[in-house]
Enzyme design. Structure first.
Site, PDB file in Angstrom:
ATOM      1  N   ALA A 221       0.789  -1.224   0.000  1.00  0.00           N
ATOM      2  CA  ALA A 221       0.000   0.000   0.000  1.00  0.00           C
ATOM      3  C   ALA A 221       0.831   1.289   0.000  1.00  0.00           C
ATOM      4  CB  ALA A 221      -0.976  -0.037   1.183  1.00  0.00           C
TER       5      ALA A 221
ATOM      6  N   ASP B  96      -3.991  -2.672   3.833  1.00  0.00           N
ATOM      7  CA  ASP B  96      -4.161  -1.824   2.651  1.00  0.00           C
ATOM      8  C   ASP B  96      -5.195  -0.741   2.885  1.00  0.00           C
ATOM      9  OD1 ASP B  96      -3.280  -4.687   1.734  1.00  0.00           O
ATOM     10  OD2 ASP B  96      -2.646  -3.290   0.167  1.00  0.00           O
TER      11      ASP B  96
ATOM     12  N   LYS C  82      -4.246  -8.563   2.729  1.00  0.00           N
ATOM     13  CA  LYS C  82      -4.086  -9.690   1.811  1.00  0.00           C
ATOM     14  C   LYS C  82      -4.986 -10.866   2.172  1.00  0.00           C
ATOM     15  CE  LYS C  82      -2.136  -9.600  -1.015  1.00  0.00           C
ATOM     16  NZ  LYS C  82      -2.713  -9.105  -2.271  1.00  0.00           N
TER      17      LYS C  82
HETATM   18  C1  LIG Z   1       2.265  -2.231   4.251  1.00  0.00           C
HETATM   19  S1  LIG Z   1       1.063  -2.537   3.075  1.00  0.00           S
HETATM   20  C2  LIG Z   1       1.368  -4.172   2.658  1.00  0.00           C
HETATM   21  C3  LIG Z   1       0.150  -4.882   2.178  1.00  0.00           C
HETATM   22  O1  LIG Z   1       0.082  -4.840   0.745  1.00  0.00           O
HETATM   23  C4  LIG Z   1       0.048  -6.169   0.285  1.00  0.00           C
HETATM   24  O2  LIG Z   1      -0.761  -6.331  -0.849  1.00  0.00           O
HETATM   25  P1  LIG Z   1      -0.052  -6.441  -2.307  1.00  0.00           P
HETATM   26  O3  LIG Z   1       1.199  -7.251  -2.156  1.00  0.00           O
HETATM   27  O4  LIG Z   1      -1.115  -7.113  -3.148  1.00  0.00           O
HETATM   28  O5  LIG Z   1       0.213  -5.013  -2.738  1.00  0.00           O
HETATM   29  C5  LIG Z   1      -0.521  -6.957   1.447  1.00  0.00           C
HETATM   30  O6  LIG Z   1      -1.915  -6.773   1.563  1.00  0.00           O
HETATM   31  C6  LIG Z   1       0.219  -6.314   2.566  1.00  0.00           C
HETATM   32  O7  LIG Z   1      -0.278  -6.528   3.849  1.00  0.00           O
END
Ligand SMILES: CSC[C@H]1O[C@H](OP(=O)(O)O)[C@H](O)[C@@H]1O
EC number: 5.3.1.23
Length: 343
Positions: free
Chosen positions: A55, A243, A254
């Protein structure tokens, strides 16, 4: 954090000041590949195809993308079009909208000729602020880890985390990982259970890579093993990133996070969510109102690894990329202001 032995951020402005350099996280941990984004379109693609993700890092990348758009065309129409295009790259992380709005607010009052420089400066400030926010999260988390470790000083503190909420998901330090790094550096023995995090395996590929690079003991586990380890008393706390946290404290994160929270509650394991203020969305009432990104079924039907990918089913698949953990399952929110039981 540490990359090939040196302290680096996950994103930086290009040397000529008119682009952004990111790590292509699709290549990690097998290869370290830096990519220079030179246009808004390239920034949008990098976010949408998850060359870069997480995020806060999505927000930072989009901020530079909007700056590159202003360098191409500083008109109001171009500003609005680029904001909309970048916002549509991924729907769930609220940091994307937050960062785009901040850059747009900074440049809209300015003459067109001044907008690109101001946008790049605002993107730089967003990055610098993210580092400080995450460092503060880490400091407050260090105090929490000291308290948790004092309960069992004779053994390492066992932390379980899901996905990657590390420095590869932010500009530096990470959110959920910030306390882990600071505790490790402070001499508190920490061991991390790393959920592989199907289907894209951000845990097995990215969190494990990060922790190894910092020398933090860790063990990769199948996502389905977390509840068993909690029942066996092998998890002292769960800490995840997010997120988007909505006005009522629901946590969008996630896919699979909700199941971790259920197992934690059933086993009296504290469940913490680490977030900077940029991930709090006061304008969205509850988790039910958060758009959940549906990604390609191919991410489920195929597993990518070193040297390529293999198909793991002959059938079709569904691939919701996020879920919602109700606020009632959250023990505490670890923010730059401290550990709070409600946001
Ligand atoms: C510190 S935000 C990280 C957060 O983002 C990830 O999603 P993605 O890899 O699909 O961008 C995941 O939800 C993480 O917890």
């Amino acid at each position: 954090m540490k990359l090939e032995g040196t302290h680096q951020r996950s994103i930086r402005r290009a040397a000529d000041g008119r682009g952004a350099c990111i790590l292509d996280q699709r290549e990690l941990p097998w290869k370290i590949v830096w990519v220079e984004l030179r246009s808004m379109a390239e920034a949008e693609r990098a976010i949408r195809e998850m060359w870069t993700r997480g995020a806060p890092l999505i927000g930072a990348t989009a901020a530079y993308g909007l700056a590159m758009a202003m360098a191409e065309d500083g008109s109001d129409a171009a500003l609005d079009a680029a904001h909309a295009t970048l916002l549509a790259a991924r729907p769930t992380a609220v940091n994307l909208r937050w960062a785009l709005d901040k850059v747009a607010e900074a440049v809209r009052p300015l003459p067109q000729a001044e907008r690109a420089a101001a946008a790049f400066a605002r993107a730089d400030a967003i990055c610098d602020e993210d580092v400080e926010l995450n460092r503060a999260i880490g400091e407050h988390g260090l105090a929490l880890f000291r308290t948790l470790h004092a309960k069992h000083p004779d053994r390492p503190l066992n932390i379980l985390t899901h996905c990657n909420a590390g420095w590869l998901a932010t500009v530096d330090y990470g959110t959920a990982t910030a306390p882990i790094y600071l505790a490790h550096d402070a001499g508190i023995p920490v061991h991390v259970w790393v959920d592989e995090t199907r289907p894209r395996n951000q845990g097995a590929l990215l969190t494990a890579f990060e922790l190894a690079g910092h020398g933090v003991p860790h063990t990769v586990i199948a996502d389905n093993a977390g509840g068993h380890l909690m029942m066996q008393g092998q998890v002292d706390a769960v800490i995840v990133g997010t997120d988007r946290v909505t006005a009522n404290g629901d946590v969008c994160n996630k896919i699979g996070t909700y199941l971790k929270a259920l197992a934690a509650r059933d086993n009296d394991v504290p469940f913490y969510v680490a977030l900077p203020y940029t991930t709090f969305d006061a304008g969205t009432a509850t988790g039910a109102d958060v758009p959940i990104e549906e990604r390609s079924p191919d991410e489920v039907t195929h597993v990518a690894g070193e040297g390529g990918s293999i198909r793991v089913t002959a059938s079709g698949a569904a691939n919701p990329a996020f879920d919602v953990t109700p606020a009632r399952l959250v023990t505490g929110y670890l923010t730059e202001r401290g550990l709070v039981d409600r946001v």
